[in-house]
Design a protein around this motif. Structure first.
Motif, PDB file in Angstrom:
ATOM      1  N   ALA A  78      31.749  79.338  13.781  1.00 29.52           N
ATOM      2  CA  ALA A  78      32.995  78.946  14.440  1.00 29.52           C
ATOM      3  C   ALA A  78      32.817  78.845  15.953  1.00 29.52           C
ATOM      4  O   ALA A  78      33.496  78.043  16.611  1.00 29.52           O
ATOM      5  CB  ALA A  78      34.095  79.951  14.114  1.00 29.52           C
ATOM      6  N   GLN A  79      31.877  79.615  16.514  1.00 29.51           N
ATOM      7  CA  GLN A  79      31.643  79.577  17.956  1.00 29.51           C
ATOM      8  C   GLN A  79      30.591  78.546  18.365  1.00 29.51           C
ATOM      9  O   GLN A  79      30.477  78.216  19.552  1.00 29.51           O
ATOM     10  CB  GLN A  79      31.207  80.969  18.429  1.00 29.51           C
ATOM     11  CG  GLN A  79      32.267  82.045  18.212  1.00 29.51           C
ATOM     12  CD  GLN A  79      31.771  83.422  18.576  1.00 29.51           C
ATOM     13  OE1 GLN A  79      31.727  83.797  19.749  1.00 29.51           O
ATOM     14  NE2 GLN A  79      31.384  84.200  17.570  1.00 29.51           N
ATOM     15  N   LEU A  80      29.841  78.034  17.404  1.00 29.00           N
ATOM     16  CA  LEU A  80      28.798  77.046  17.701  1.00 29.00           C
ATOM     17  C   LEU A  80      29.221  75.627  17.366  1.00 29.00           C
ATOM     18  O   LEU A  80      28.662  74.659  17.891  1.00 29.00           O
ATOM     19  CB  LEU A  80      27.528  77.390  16.908  1.00 29.00           C
ATOM     20  CG  LEU A  80      26.830  78.696  17.265  1.00 29.00           C
ATOM     21  CD1 LEU A  80      25.750  79.027  16.236  1.00 29.00           C
ATOM     22  CD2 LEU A  80      26.221  78.623  18.657  1.00 29.00           C
ATOM     23  N   LEU A  81      30.209  75.484  16.515  1.00 28.73           N
ATOM     24  CA  LEU A  81      30.591  74.198  15.950  1.00 28.73           C
ATOM     25  C   LEU A  81      31.286  73.311  16.981  1.00 28.73           C
ATOM     26  O   LEU A  81      32.180  73.763  17.694  1.00 28.73           O
ATOM     27  CB  LEU A  81      31.538  74.461  14.771  1.00 28.73           C
ATOM     28  CG  LEU A  81      31.836  73.365  13.773  1.00 28.73           C
ATOM     29  CD1 LEU A  81      30.576  72.962  13.015  1.00 28.73           C
ATOM     30  CD2 LEU A  81      32.901  73.856  12.789  1.00 28.73           C
ATOM     31  N   PRO A  82      30.908  72.026  17.079  1.00 28.69           N
ATOM     32  CA  PRO A  82      31.669  71.107  17.929  1.00 28.69           C
ATOM     33  C   PRO A  82      33.122  71.015  17.460  1.00 28.69           C
ATOM     34  O   PRO A  82      33.422  71.168  16.271  1.00 28.69           O
ATOM     35  CB  PRO A  82      30.947  69.766  17.743  1.00 28.69           C
ATOM     36  CG  PRO A  82      29.570  70.130  17.277  1.00 28.69           C
ATOM     37  CD  PRO A  82      29.743  71.373  16.454  1.00 28.69           C
ATOM     38  N   ALA A  83      34.008  70.745  18.395  1.00 25.75           N
ATOM     39  CA  ALA A  83      35.438  70.788  18.096  1.00 25.75           C
ATOM     40  C   ALA A  83      35.853  69.775  17.038  1.00 25.75           C
ATOM     41  O   ALA A  83      36.807  70.007  16.284  1.00 25.75           O
ATOM     42  CB  ALA A  83      36.230  70.555  19.379  1.00 25.75           C
ATOM     43  N   VAL A  93      39.612  82.773  10.151  1.00 23.27           N
ATOM     44  CA  VAL A  93      38.829  82.248  11.272  1.00 23.27           C
ATOM     45  C   VAL A  93      39.154  80.777  11.502  1.00 23.27           C
ATOM     46  O   VAL A  93      39.272  80.324  12.645  1.00 23.27           O
ATOM     47  CB  VAL A  93      37.320  82.449  11.009  1.00 23.27           C
ATOM     48  CG1 VAL A  93      36.484  81.784  12.102  1.00 23.27           C
ATOM     49  CG2 VAL A  93      36.985  83.929  10.918  1.00 23.27           C
ATOM     50  N   SER A  94      39.331  80.031  10.422  1.00 25.32           N
ATOM     51  CA  SER A  94      39.690  78.618  10.553  1.00 25.32           C
ATOM     52  C   SER A  94      41.024  78.463  11.270  1.00 25.32           C
ATOM     53  O   SER A  94      41.176  77.612  12.165  1.00 25.32           O
ATOM     54  CB  SER A  94      39.747  77.957   9.175  1.00 25.32           C
ATOM     55  OG  SER A  94      38.476  77.946   8.559  1.00 25.32           O
ATOM     56  N   ARG A 143      39.059  75.336  13.542  1.00 21.93           N
ATOM     57  CA  ARG A 143      37.893  74.730  12.884  1.00 21.93           C
ATOM     58  C   ARG A 143      38.129  74.658  11.373  1.00 21.93           C
ATOM     59  O   ARG A 143      38.818  75.507  10.805  1.00 21.93           O
ATOM     60  CB  ARG A 143      36.629  75.534  13.150  1.00 21.93           C
ATOM     61  CG  ARG A 143      36.284  75.737  14.608  1.00 21.93           C
ATOM     62  CD  ARG A 143      35.873  74.423  15.263  1.00 21.93           C
ATOM     63  NE  ARG A 143      35.145  74.647  16.512  1.00 21.93           N
ATOM     64  CZ  ARG A 143      35.713  74.651  17.707  1.00 21.93           C
ATOM     65  NH1 ARG A 143      37.021  74.472  17.809  1.00 21.93           N
ATOM     66  NH2 ARG A 143      34.984  74.830  18.800  1.00 21.93           N
ATOM     67  N   LYS A 144      37.525  73.681  10.748  1.00 23.74           N
ATOM     68  CA  LYS A 144      37.568  73.575   9.285  1.00 23.74           C
ATOM     69  C   LYS A 144      36.250  74.116   8.749  1.00 23.74           C
ATOM     70  O   LYS A 144      35.197  73.497   8.902  1.00 23.74           O
ATOM     71  CB  LYS A 144      37.777  72.121   8.852  1.00 23.74           C
ATOM     72  CG  LYS A 144      37.944  71.944   7.359  1.00 23.74           C
ATOM     73  CD  LYS A 144      38.211  70.485   7.004  1.00 23.74           C
ATOM     74  CE  LYS A 144      38.403  70.309   5.497  1.00 23.74           C
ATOM     75  NZ  LYS A 144      38.629  68.876   5.157  1.00 23.74           N
ATOM     76  N   LEU A 145      36.305  75.295   8.113  1.00 31.45           N
ATOM     77  CA  LEU A 145      35.110  76.004   7.678  1.00 31.45           C
ATOM     78  C   LEU A 145      35.130  76.229   6.177  1.00 31.45           C
ATOM     79  O   LEU A 145      36.188  76.469   5.593  1.00 31.45           O
ATOM     80  CB  LEU A 145      35.018  77.357   8.395  1.00 31.45           C
ATOM     81  CG  LEU A 145      35.040  77.322   9.928  1.00 31.45           C
ATOM     82  CD1 LEU A 145      35.273  78.717  10.489  1.00 31.45           C
ATOM     83  CD2 LEU A 145      33.748  76.736  10.470  1.00 31.45           C
TER      84      LEU A 145
END
Length: 403
Positions: free
Chosen positions: A121-126, A166-167, A172-174
């Motif tokens: 979630a902290q590494l993923l592009p927006a 977290v999503s 973010r979509k996880l």
């Protein structure tokens, strides 16, 4: 790398050694950037990150994570998926059935997977969704009671709840993808459907299940089970099961003549399990835990049947990931047809799954005639083959030539 229709392609870095974060980061600098220079020098480059539990804990340090985020930005790289299947050491030691430990009956597996979700979630592009792949619940020979199966479902649900939180918190979509594999609790599409039916019965009308839990569809593993993509994928879709990620990987196939069996012995190693599914001429099947077991227990194909067509003869499929660009040999075929069948489906329905990851982790144990002496050369050849097949289906345009 970014493909057409919002698809993403990476290779899985589990091909490289690296159990600590320092080792993993060094491998990204030494190997992954070399691949990037030859495959995608002028566009954002995707990394399929593999993190052991040890490496994940070290990367969760604020300073380490910030350094990595800066490095990704400086090198125009991004993370969209993490391989969370192997928990511990994955190279240079006896892995075999230990790759399934700790399994989903344990808190260790749950805590590790939640940490990977937090990091992603902290590494993923927006503007990109994120996936984590995980083992198919556990090893079939070690999980034997209904009580253990209930613990697995409960732990998976706790992970779903965490992913949903977290999503929602990050926007973010996880999602998490269970990866069916021979001799595990989830081997086939039918076993996947059965698990999801049980989960739905326990969590009725809760949309979080379909949104945040799905399948990491490994083309090698499903092909070894003699499944066909035109049957397995619609079956999963009919039951509302998300394709979280697609692993592009190829297995060995052979007709077990005496010569083929002699050549096959070179693929037996002391590191990984190589499950074998044997389909007899009458359609019956036998599953062996490892290659040595199949070679010891199965008789060579009788000489008088050597000329019989493949459709009416015994066939072995071996869980040994071979390079995607490998050509058939006099003794061995491969399951490229399964990969192409998946890509054909993706051509007609690009929204089916946006995450593609090449996964040939076996480079160190490949027989010499199947491997490049430089792992970067092998990875570039796999990209070249894969991008060519994607371009044929309109899923990629060759803006950056592979060098």
């Amino acid at each position: 790398m970014k493909l057409n229709h919002g698809l993403h392609l990476a290779y899985c870095t589990n091909i490289h050694r690296g159990e600590t974060w320092a080792e993993t980061f060094d491998s990204l600098k030494q190997n992954t950037l070399r691949v990037r220079e030859r495959v995608c020098p002028n566009q954002p480059y995707a990394i399929g990150l593999r993190l052991s539990s040890h490496a994940a804990q070290e990367l969760s340090d604020r300073a380490a994570l910030l350094e990595f985020q800066r490095w990704l930005g400086q090198n125009r790289c991004y993370i969209f998926t993490i391989n969370g299947f192997p928990y511990g050491q994955f190279h240079g030691t006896r892995v075999k059935e230990q790759v399934y430990a700790p399994d989903w009956t344990t808190q260790e597996r749950l805590v590790y997977t939640k940490l990977l979700i937090d990091l992603l979630a902290q590494l993923l592009p927006a503007d990109t969704e994120g996936s984590v792949s995980t083992l198919p619940c556990g090893f079939k020979l070690l999980v034997t009671t209904n009580e253990e199966l209930k613990i697995i479902r409960d732990n998976l649900w706790r992970c779903v709840e965490h992913i949903a939180r977290v999503s929602a918190q990050t926007g973010r979509k996880l999602h998490l993808g269970l990866e069916p594999e021979p001799m595990c609790l989830l081997e086939t599409s039918g076993e996947v459907v059965h698990l999801f039916d049980r989960l739905r019965a326990e969590h009725r009308n809760d949309p979080r299940l379909a949104e945040h839990l799905g399948v990491n569809y490994d083309t090698c593993h499903l092909a070894v089970e003699f499944e066909e993509p035109q049957d397995a994928i619609p079956f999963l879709q009919q039951h509302g099961i998300k394709l979280s990620k697609i692993h592009l990987s190829s297995a060995l196939t052979l007709r077990p003549t005496r010569e083929a069996r002699q050549a096959l012995a070179a693929f037996a190693d002391e590191v990984y399990l190589h499950q074998v599914v044997v389909r007899q001429a009458d359609g019956s099947r036998v599953v062996y835990l490892d290659l040595d077991d199949a070679l010891a227990c199965e008789r060579p194909l009788a000489e008088e049947t050597a000329g019989v067509s493949a459709a009416h003869s015994t066939e072995w499929r071996v869980h040994f990931h071979v390079p995607l660009h490998s050509a058939p040999t006099p003794w061995f075929g491969n399951t490229t047809g399964h990969i192409l069948g998946v890509l054909d489906i993706l051509q007609t329905r690009p929204s089916l799954c946006s995450h593609l990851e090449m996964e040939t982790y076996t480079w160190e144990v490949l027989p010499p005639e199947f491997k490049s002496w430089d792992v970067v050369d092998q990875l570039v050849a796999e990209y070249e083959w894969t991008l060519g097949r994607l371009a044929e289906r309109g899923l990629y345009r060759t803006a950056d030539a592979v060098k």
